[in-house]
Scaffold this motif. Structure first.
Motif, PDB file in Angstrom:
ATOM      1  N   VAL A 151      -7.517  25.496  -6.086  1.00  0.00           N
ATOM      2  CA  VAL A 151      -7.964  26.386  -7.301  1.00  0.00           C
ATOM      3  C   VAL A 151      -7.777  25.739  -8.506  1.00  0.00           C
ATOM      4  N   THR A 203      -5.481  36.433  -5.062  1.00  0.00           N
ATOM      5  CA  THR A 203      -4.920  35.551  -4.197  1.00  0.00           C
ATOM      6  C   THR A 203      -4.820  35.508  -2.909  1.00  0.00           C
ATOM      7  N   GLU A 263      -9.058  30.084   0.066  1.00  0.00           N
ATOM      8  CA  GLU A 263      -9.130  28.988  -0.874  1.00  0.00           C
ATOM      9  C   GLU A 263     -10.329  28.431  -1.112  1.00  0.00           C
ATOM     10  N   LYS A 288      -2.436  27.258  -5.919  1.00  0.00           N
ATOM     11  CA  LYS A 288      -2.923  26.543  -4.767  1.00  0.00           C
ATOM     12  C   LYS A 288      -3.853  25.152  -5.700  1.00  0.00           C
ATOM     13  N   ARG A 327     -12.429  30.916  -3.451  1.00  0.00           N
ATOM     14  CA  ARG A 327     -11.872  30.915  -4.682  1.00  0.00           C
ATOM     15  C   ARG A 327     -12.322  29.392  -5.447  1.00  0.00           C
ATOM     16  N   HIS A 328     -12.286  28.517  -4.625  1.00  0.00           N
ATOM     17  CA  HIS A 328     -12.686  27.376  -5.164  1.00  0.00           C
ATOM     18  C   HIS A 328     -14.150  27.437  -5.635  1.00  0.00           C
TER      19      HIS A 328
END
Length: 217
Positions: free
Chosen positions: A184, A147, A151, A181, A154-155
């Motif tokens: 995500v 986390t 982002e 998020k 992670r996307h």
């Protein structure tokens, strides 16, 4: 002859202005923007000084227009050691590893998910999605679960898992479908849809017209 001379002079003038423009914004305070501009400038220079995409298409099994050419090496250890503090050079090594597609190359790319800038890690996740090899699931899962990771990274990890579309990938994506998020959450939603497509016999992804026609019949 005069027209041709004027034409090429204008082309040179345009190229010169373009290079000045990119050189100015490659120093943008936002690191991701600066790195993207570095890639763009390097690609412009490469295309101007070579036959460009014709040189790499035979070695690119994806026939994509990549933001950087592979660096030409096929030695995984040499490619892993590519650290010249230039984003464009690391990216060239990354595409070389992708094109190799061997177990060693995929493992090296998985390790690279913990290296470099957020933009670089994002690109690593993208090529792992292109490779669609289950060997990379663990590395992608670790980055998606982190986390504190950017982002953007992670996307792309979520979408790469969607491209691989194994049962493990589906379970991982379901776990983060309600992530705090938004990018995500939405990426996991899209990735699960990709899993459905990869595991179906549909020819076209997101075939909305087919779905509508089926529901109306």
């Amino acid at each position: 002859m005069k027209k041709q001379t004027v034409f090429w002079l204008n082309i040179r003038r345009y190229q010169s202005r373009t290079n000045v423009y990119w050189k100015n914004i490659k120093n943008d305070p936002v690191k991701e923007v600066a790195e993207t501009c570095e890639l763009a400038l390097e690609r412009i220079n490469w295309l101007q000084n070579s036959t460009g995409i014709q040189e790499i298409t035979p070695n690119n099994p994806y026939v994509t227009v990549d933001p950087a050419p592979p660096n030409g090496s096929e030695n995984v250890e040499d490619l892993k050691a590519t650290k010249i503090n230039r984003f464009s050079r690391d990216t060239e090594a990354m595409f070389s590893l992708r094109n190799l597609g061997s177990i060693e190359a995929i493992n090296a790319l998985g390790l690279a998910l913990k290296c470099g800038s957020a933009l670089f890690r994002h690109e690593i996740a993208f090529v792992l999605g292109q490779l669609q090899n289950e060997l990379s699931v663990s590395a992608l899962k670790n980055s998606l679960e982190n986390t504190s990771e950017d982002e953007m990274v992670r996307h792309e990890c979520a979408e790469a898992l969607g491209a691989i579309a194994s049962n493990d990938c589906i379970e991982i994506l379901k776990k983060y479908i309600n992530d705090e998020k938004r990018v995500v959450r939405e990426s996991c939603e899209v990735a699960l849809d990709m899993c459905d497509y990869e595991n179906s016999f549909d020819f076209q992804y997101a075939n909305t017209l087919k779905i509508l026609n089926t529901s109306q019949s």
